[in-house]
Design a protein around this motif. Structure first.
Motif, mmCIF file in Angstrom:
data_model
loop_
_atom_site.group_PDB
_atom_site.id
_atom_site.type_symbol
_atom_site.label_atom_id
_atom_site.label_comp_id
_atom_site.label_asym_id
_atom_site.label_seq_id
_atom_site.Cartn_x
_atom_site.Cartn_y
_atom_site.Cartn_z
ATOM 1 N N THR A 1 4.590 -21.886 102.335
ATOM 2 C CA THR A 1 4.784 -20.802 101.367
ATOM 3 C C THR A 1 3.571 -19.876 101.353
ATOM 4 O OG1 THR A 1 6.200 -22.180 99.977
ATOM 5 C CG2 THR A 1 5.184 -20.266 98.934
ATOM 6 N N VAL A 2 2.380 -20.456 101.393
ATOM 7 C CA VAL A 2 1.148 -19.655 101.405
ATOM 8 C C VAL A 2 1.116 -18.739 102.623
ATOM 9 C CG1 VAL A 2 -1.350 -19.800 101.739
ATOM 10 C CG2 VAL A 2 -0.235 -21.215 100.009
ATOM 11 N N ARG A 3 1.447 -19.279 103.797
ATOM 12 C CA ARG A 3 1.415 -18.457 105.014
ATOM 13 C C ARG A 3 2.448 -17.335 104.968
ATOM 14 N NH1 ARG A 3 0.487 -23.557 107.501
ATOM 15 N NH2 ARG A 3 2.704 -23.789 107.991
ATOM 16 N N MET A 4 3.637 -17.642 104.466
ATOM 17 C CA MET A 4 4.687 -16.612 104.403
ATOM 18 C C MET A 4 4.337 -15.532 103.394
ATOM 19 S SD MET A 4 8.116 -18.998 104.689
ATOM 20 C CE MET A 4 9.240 -17.604 104.825
ATOM 21 N N LEU A 5 3.795 -15.920 102.245
ATOM 22 C CA LEU A 5 3.393 -14.930 101.249
ATOM 23 C C LEU A 5 2.238 -14.074 101.752
ATOM 24 C CD1 LEU A 5 3.600 -16.784 97.811
ATOM 25 C CD2 LEU A 5 5.037 -14.918 98.623
ATOM 26 N N ALA A 6 1.295 -14.690 102.453
ATOM 27 C CA ALA A 6 0.158 -13.933 102.991
ATOM 28 C C ALA A 6 0.644 -12.864 103.970
ATOM 29 C CB ALA A 6 -0.826 -14.880 103.669
ATOM 30 N N ALA A 7 1.610 -13.236 104.840
ATOM 31 C CA ALA A 7 2.153 -12.270 105.796
ATOM 32 C C ALA A 7 2.889 -11.136 105.080
ATOM 33 C CB ALA A 7 3.093 -12.975 106.774
ATOM 34 N N GLU A 8 3.649 -11.478 104.034
ATOM 35 C CA GLU A 8 4.386 -10.451 103.284
ATOM 36 C C GLU A 8 3.435 -9.539 102.506
ATOM 37 O OE1 GLU A 8 7.537 -8.198 101.963
ATOM 38 O OE2 GLU A 8 7.436 -9.709 103.557
ATOM 39 N N ILE A 9 2.382 -10.105 101.941
ATOM 40 C CA ILE A 9 1.388 -9.292 101.231
ATOM 41 C C ILE A 9 0.740 -8.304 102.190
ATOM 42 C CG2 ILE A 9 -0.893 -9.388 100.137
ATOM 43 C CD1 ILE A 9 0.029 -11.975 98.760
ATOM 44 N N GLU A 10 0.453 -8.749 103.408
ATOM 45 C CA GLU A 10 -0.158 -7.856 104.400
ATOM 46 C C GLU A 10 0.802 -6.736 104.789
ATOM 47 O OE1 GLU A 10 -3.007 -6.218 106.697
ATOM 48 O OE2 GLU A 10 -3.234 -7.906 105.312
ATOM 49 N N ARG A 11 2.072 -7.081 104.997
ATOM 50 C CA ARG A 11 3.060 -6.038 105.328
ATOM 51 C C ARG A 11 3.209 -5.049 104.177
ATOM 52 N NH1 ARG A 11 5.866 -10.365 107.934
ATOM 53 N NH2 ARG A 11 6.984 -10.854 106.004
ATOM 54 N N ASN A 12 3.280 -5.561 102.959
ATOM 55 C CA ASN A 12 3.428 -4.698 101.797
ATOM 56 C C ASN A 12 2.210 -3.788 101.626
ATOM 57 O OD1 ASN A 12 5.363 -4.336 99.471
ATOM 58 N ND2 ASN A 12 3.466 -4.591 98.337
ATOM 59 N N LYS A 13 1.031 -4.329 101.925
ATOM 60 C CA LYS A 13 -0.196 -3.530 101.829
ATOM 61 C C LYS A 13 -0.176 -2.384 102.821
ATOM 62 C CE LYS A 13 -5.235 -3.961 102.035
ATOM 63 N NZ LYS A 13 -6.368 -4.900 102.296
ATOM 64 N N ARG A 14 0.344 -2.646 104.039
ATOM 65 C CA ARG A 14 0.432 -1.568 105.031
ATOM 66 C C ARG A 14 1.392 -0.478 104.575
ATOM 67 N NH1 ARG A 14 0.166 -5.888 108.905
ATOM 68 N NH2 ARG A 14 2.452 -5.888 109.094
ATOM 69 N N ARG A 15 2.507 -0.887 103.941
ATOM 70 C CA ARG A 15 3.451 0.117 103.432
ATOM 71 C C ARG A 15 2.808 0.965 102.335
ATOM 72 N NH1 ARG A 15 6.988 -4.573 102.837
ATOM 73 N NH2 ARG A 15 8.188 -4.906 104.750
ATOM 74 N N VAL A 16 2.102 0.307 101.424
ATOM 75 C CA VAL A 16 1.436 1.026 100.333
ATOM 76 C C VAL A 16 0.417 2.016 100.896
ATOM 77 C CG1 VAL A 16 -0.142 0.786 98.374
ATOM 78 C CG2 VAL A 16 1.803 -0.769 98.598
#
Length: 207
Positions: free
Chosen positions: A151-166
């Motif tokens: 879960t930690v790894r998947m959330l970290a990847a999603e946070i990074e993708r979301n940060k790039r979109r922002v």
């Protein structure tokens, strides 16, 4: 910031204003989502650290106990005893949503224990009994740790993708739209002033 290559018309200006409003609203929503994901991520990270510390400590103690059991048991008996399963476990794998991210949800079900330990009591010492019992009790916590780390790894990847979109919205798209809107307004004002001047010249000649 480079502007978009568009025709400076009122229709294009209206479209760009609508795009800017959508981009600004989307940026706010993504930023709020990112902040909440980071908050949830921090909670899960702390839980993951707690579980890892517990599992590593208990696993170390269990392995130490196994070493003691093997040291007081003939090698062939220890090998035969420890390779026989005493517990049958079935993992039920599902998913759950954390801020829109599908993360694993694993549960151990239908746990069936055999009658006693998988060896005859006279053959193995009490240290082995204690070791096997500790290892069996540790299994659910190890599965929980694996689930949390995934879960930690998947959330970290999603946070990074979301940060790039922002960042793409905040530093590329929104500034481009604002610059283009400013350019179109300037061109429209310039065209309007030129039209007024031409009209004044026409009136002057008519008089």
């Amino acid at each position: 910031m480079a502007r978009l290559n568009v025709n400076p018309t009122r229709m294009e200006l209206k479209k760009l204003k609508a795009r800017l409003a959508t981009a600004t609203r989307g940026h706010k929503l993504l930023k709020d989502k990112s902040d909440e994901m980071v908050r949830r991520f921090s909670l899960i990270i702390r839980e993951n650290k707690r579980l890892r510390d517990e599992v590593e400590k208990e696993l170390s103690e269990t392995l130490r106990q196994f070493s003691v059991a093997r040291s007081v048991t003939p090698a062939y008996r220890a090998e035969t005893a420890f390779v026989m399963p005493s517990v049958a476990v079935r993992a039920e794998c599902q998913t759950e949503s954390v801020m829109g991210v599908e993360v694993p949800d694993v549960k151990l079900v239908n746990e069936k224990r055999s009658d006693g330990l998988p060896y005859a009591f006279p053959e193995i010492t009490g240290e082995a009994d204690f070791s096997v019992a500790r290892a069996s009790a540790l299994l659910p916590k190890m599965v929980e740790l694996a689930k949390t780390e995934k879960t930690v790894r998947m959330l970290a990847a999603e946070i990074e993708r979301n940060k790039r979109r922002v960042n793409a919205l905040e530093y590329v798209m929104i500034p481009q739209l604002e610059e283009t809107i400013k350019y179109i307004k300037s061109k429209l004002d310039e065209n309007e002033r030129a039209a007024v001047i031409r009209l004044m010249k026409v009136k002057g000649k008519a008089q």
